[in-house]
Enzyme design. Structure first.
Site, PDB file in Angstrom:
ATOM      1  CG  ASP A 178      -5.179   0.045  -5.689  1.00 43.11           C
ATOM      2  OD1 ASP A 178      -4.927   0.507  -6.891  1.00 43.11           O
ATOM      3  OD2 ASP A 178      -4.415  -0.276  -5.418  1.00 43.11           O
ATOM      4  CG  ASN A 429     -10.282  -1.908   2.693  1.00 41.40           C
ATOM      5  OD1 ASN A 429      -9.186  -2.076   3.291  1.00 41.40           O
ATOM      6  ND2 ASN A 429      -9.577  -1.407   1.961  1.00 41.40           N
ATOM      7  CD  GLU A 430      -8.577   2.440   2.554  1.00 38.08           C
ATOM      8  OE1 GLU A 430      -8.436   2.331   1.502  1.00 38.08           O
ATOM      9  OE2 GLU A 430      -7.294   2.515   3.231  1.00 38.08           O
ATOM     10  CG  ASN A 484      -5.861  -0.111   5.777  1.00 37.51           C
ATOM     11  OD1 ASN A 484      -5.992  -0.465   6.373  1.00 37.51           O
ATOM     12  ND2 ASN A 484      -6.729  -0.163   4.750  1.00 37.51           N
ATOM     13  CE1 TYR A 486      -0.610   1.845   2.083  1.00 34.92           C
ATOM     14  CE2 TYR A 486      -2.366   2.556   2.630  1.00 34.92           C
ATOM     15  CZ  TYR A 486      -1.879   1.475   1.964  1.00 34.92           C
ATOM     16  OH  TYR A 486      -1.928  -0.210   1.867  1.00 34.92           O
ATOM     17  CE1 TYR A 490      -1.408   6.341  -3.295  1.00 34.12           C
ATOM     18  CE2 TYR A 490      -1.716   5.400  -1.268  1.00 34.12           C
ATOM     19  CZ  TYR A 490      -1.743   5.279  -2.139  1.00 34.12           C
ATOM     20  OH  TYR A 490      -1.868   3.975  -3.133  1.00 34.12           O
ATOM     21  CD  GLU A 523      -5.390  -1.391   2.916  1.00 39.48           C
ATOM     22  OE1 GLU A 523      -4.698  -0.287   1.884  1.00 39.48           O
ATOM     23  OE2 GLU A 523      -6.093  -2.325   2.341  1.00 39.48           O
ATOM     24  CD1 TRP A 568      -1.458  -2.230   0.113  1.00 42.12           C
ATOM     25  CD2 TRP A 568      -2.503  -3.624   1.067  1.00 42.12           C
ATOM     26  NE1 TRP A 568      -2.131  -2.831  -1.291  1.00 42.12           N
ATOM     27  CE2 TRP A 568      -2.969  -3.572  -0.082  1.00 42.12           C
ATOM     28  CE3 TRP A 568      -2.695  -4.603   1.551  1.00 42.12           C
ATOM     29  CZ2 TRP A 568      -4.042  -4.280  -0.457  1.00 42.12           C
ATOM     30  CZ3 TRP A 568      -4.029  -4.770   1.334  1.00 42.12           C
ATOM     31  CH2 TRP A 568      -5.072  -5.215  -0.034  1.00 42.12           C
ATOM     32  CE  LYS A 587       1.134   1.633  -1.458  1.00 41.54           C
ATOM     33  NZ  LYS A 587       0.400   2.172  -2.594  1.00 41.54           N
TER      34      LYS A 587
END
Ligand code: GCB
Length: 612
Positions: A178, A429-430, A484, A486, A490, A523, A568, A587
């Site tokens: 992203d 990351n992820e 992370n 959200y 999300y 995040e 984040w 963000k």
């Protein structure tokens, strides 16, 4: 790898400035023997077809936003940079190296039309000894860069051919991450000299008891008899010699040494002198800065110099208008200044290694850095923006990144090993850490980092919501967990009480399963379009972003095992276009030009009142 520095035995010349530049069409055959021809297009009516012309390009800089037009900015594939340089004969007496801070993502380098070297990986430096390619007078340096991201690169992406009715086939590069796929020569380019027999590398570590050790490697002509001497000097302008030693390996102790920490980032200096007695007397001198500090995971917490530390700060990007991800000292200093002003003490180099100059700045400013390799997008069925869509199809049997992942990790540790600011390494990351094969993929990488980092820093992989305490297969490998989340953005959108409840439950499950591993939030955040206000605090308003961050922070305060919060993001940043992004990711608590949104004032009050 030593950072290029001017010393009494080394000359450094910058090659930054304006280069010639041309994008290569998919079917264009590039011949490095021929100089880039065609007059550089400076001014033409209606900016005709920049993507087909030789144009002028600043270095370092991302090329993408310099000229207008979608086909220019979103070009997929090769591009050529070229410049000439006049070399004085005096520069050719010893070794001459051409060094790139980074070229994204692949580079082939030609000197006077001859192939000199290539490098894969867009965020780490590489250098080439070019003495045998050059002559006194004019020389031509050419870089053929390639910006494609696919299932073998880091970050990962996918190259797809699209066919629309009645149109010619086109090539699209879908990033599995992203942030905008900025590319080009994005960090400084220098030429530097060393004597023929030279200092190749220096490793230096300092602990809280004042004990330090060093290891020096040299290169050069075999017949030269060499001698290495070492001095430790105090910091700043103080030239007091605190220790003298000789030989390539050694250790010593500085009595009542001043520790490096966030309030007093005191740097000592290791001055190394290599003397050679061969055909001629020679000397190579290099000074490396270092700190005495210790960062450890112990008793379920994070410890800096023997005291518990709480990480306050951000996930960031190297990103700004016009130069994109191109190196900019002004933005680096500005960002660190803003972080300090807010009471932040740390950040993660999400999602790739940042410039060497940023690491050097953090050493001086006392900022704690979690240093991340460019391993983002290692998931065949997930991206934050849903760009790839699709159903997971066996990430670990599909991706061909394992070898390259080890290479970037090795190069990152080689580059950053001595920085006191670097407290930990993040290996990805992820990734698809919930899928079969994840543990087998990451185990050798953990082993490699543990073996090669002279400071044995704690390691982590930053994981996403799809990797739960029950399903994540890499948490057990990590020294601390970095997650992370959200909830409230999300999912559970607009319902922060529900989001907090979900999060609290998940945190407890993580803690029950890994009671000794501290948890750091890598995040959490919500998009806010600057200037969009709402009394109730609807999604995308500055009020919702603030409420979101506040709700998470209030939860962290009830969990002693949460040892850090990285919001984040620090600032809004460019992404590929898609319907979940309003001219990029919003963000940031600062806008892209570093103006504060409402959440900044909340975080500033919180962090300036919260002990490190
Ligand atoms: C994530 C990614 C980050 C994205 C962020 C978002 O989980 O790690 O790269 O930008 O979410 O805003 O969706």
């Amino acid at each position: 790898m030593l950072y290029p520095k001017m010393t009494e035995s080394r000359v450094v010349c910058s090659l930054d400035g304006i280069w010639k530049f041309k994008l290569l069409a998919a079917d264009e055959v590039y011949d490095a023997a021929q100089p880039l021809t065609g007059e550089a297009v400076v001014e033409q009516k209606d900016c005709p077809r920049r993507e087909q012309s030789v144009v002028l390009m600043p270095v370092p800089c991302s090329y993408n936003d310099i000229y207008e037009g979608r086909s220019f900015r979103d070009h997929v594939g090769g591009m050529v940079y070229e410049r000439t340089v006049q070399l004085p004969a005096a520069l050719l007496l010893g070794r001459l190296l051409l060094r790139f801070g980074s070229v994204t993502h692949r580079a082939k380098v030609y000197v006077n039309g001859s192939f000199a070297a290539e490098h894969k990986g867009g965020f780490l430096p590489f250098e080439i000894e070019i003495g045998s390619f050059v002559r006194a007078g004019e020389n031509r340096i050419t870089v053929l860069a390639d910006n494609v991201v696919d299932e073998s690169t880091l970050p990962c992406g996918r190259l797809v051919r699209r066919q629309f009715p009645g149109l010619e086939e086109s090539l699209e590069n879908l990033p599995n991450f992203d942030f905008y796929n900025y590319s080009g020569i994005m960090r400084p380019v220098v030429l530097y000299t060393t004597p023929e027999t030279y200092l190749r590398d220096i490793v230096v570590t300092g602990g809280t008891d004042g004990v330090f050790s060093y290891e020096i490697s040299c290169g050069g002509t075999a017949e030269t008899e060499t001698e290495v001497s070492v001095e430790v000097l105090a910091g700043g302008g103080d030239d007091t010699v605190l220790f003298r030693g000789s030989g390539c390996q050694g250790s010593g102790k500085i009595e009542s040494c001043r520790l490096w920490n966030t309030d007093d980032p005191y740097l000592y200096r290791l001055r190394v002198t290599l003397t050679g007695r061969g055909r001629e007397e020679m000397r190579d001198v290099y000074t490396e800065e270092f700190g005495f500090r210790e960062f450890r995971v112990r008793d379920g917490g994070l410890w800096l110099n023997g005291a518990p530390v709480y990480l306050k700060g951000f996930g960031k990007h190297e990103d700004a208008a016009v130069h994109g991800r191109g190196f900019c000292e002004a933005y680096n200093v500005k960002d660190i200044g803003l972080m300090k002003w807010m009471g932040a003490n740390s950040f993660r180099t999400s999602h790739y290694p940042y410039s060497e100059e940023m690491m050097r700045l953090c050493d001086r400013e006392g900022i704690l850095v979690i240093d991340e390799v460019p391993a983002v997008g290692l998931h065949t069925g997930f991206t934050a923006t849903g760009l790839l869509g699709g159903v997971p199809h066996g990430t670990w049997t599909t991706l061909k990144t394992a070898e390259h992942h080890a290479q970037v990790l090795r190069e990152l540790i080689a580059r950053d090993k001595n920085h006191p600011c670097v407290i930990a390494f993040s290996l990805a990351n992820e990734p698809a850490s919930e899928e079969e094969g994840a543990k087998e993929y990451f185990e050798p990488l953990f082993a490699l980092a543990r073996k090669t980092d002279p400071q044995h820093r704690p390691l982590t992989v930053v994981t996403y919501g799809g990797a739960t305490p029950e399903s994540c297969k890499v948490s057990e490998l990590c020294d601390f967990l970095m997650i992370n989340r959200y909830n409230g953005w999300y999912d559970t959108e607009g319902n922060l009480r529900g989001a907090s409840a979900l999060l609290a439950d998940e945190l407890e499950r993580f803690h029950r399963k890994y009671p000794d591993k501290p948890i750091v939030f890598g995040e959490f955040g919500a998009d806010a379009v600057a200037g969009l206000h709402d009394v109730t605090g609807d999604l995308f308003s500055e009020e919702y972003q603030e409420q979101f961050i506040r709700a998470y922070c209030e939860l962290f305060d009830t969990k002693a095992y949460v040892c850090g919060e990285h919001v984040w993001n620090f600032a809004d940043f460019a992404t590929a276009e898609n319907s979940k992004r309003v001219q990029g990711n919003k963000k940031g608590v600062f806008t892209r030009d570093r103006r504060p949104k409402k959440a900044v004032w909340y975080l500033r009050e919180r962090w300036t009142g919260l002990k490190d």
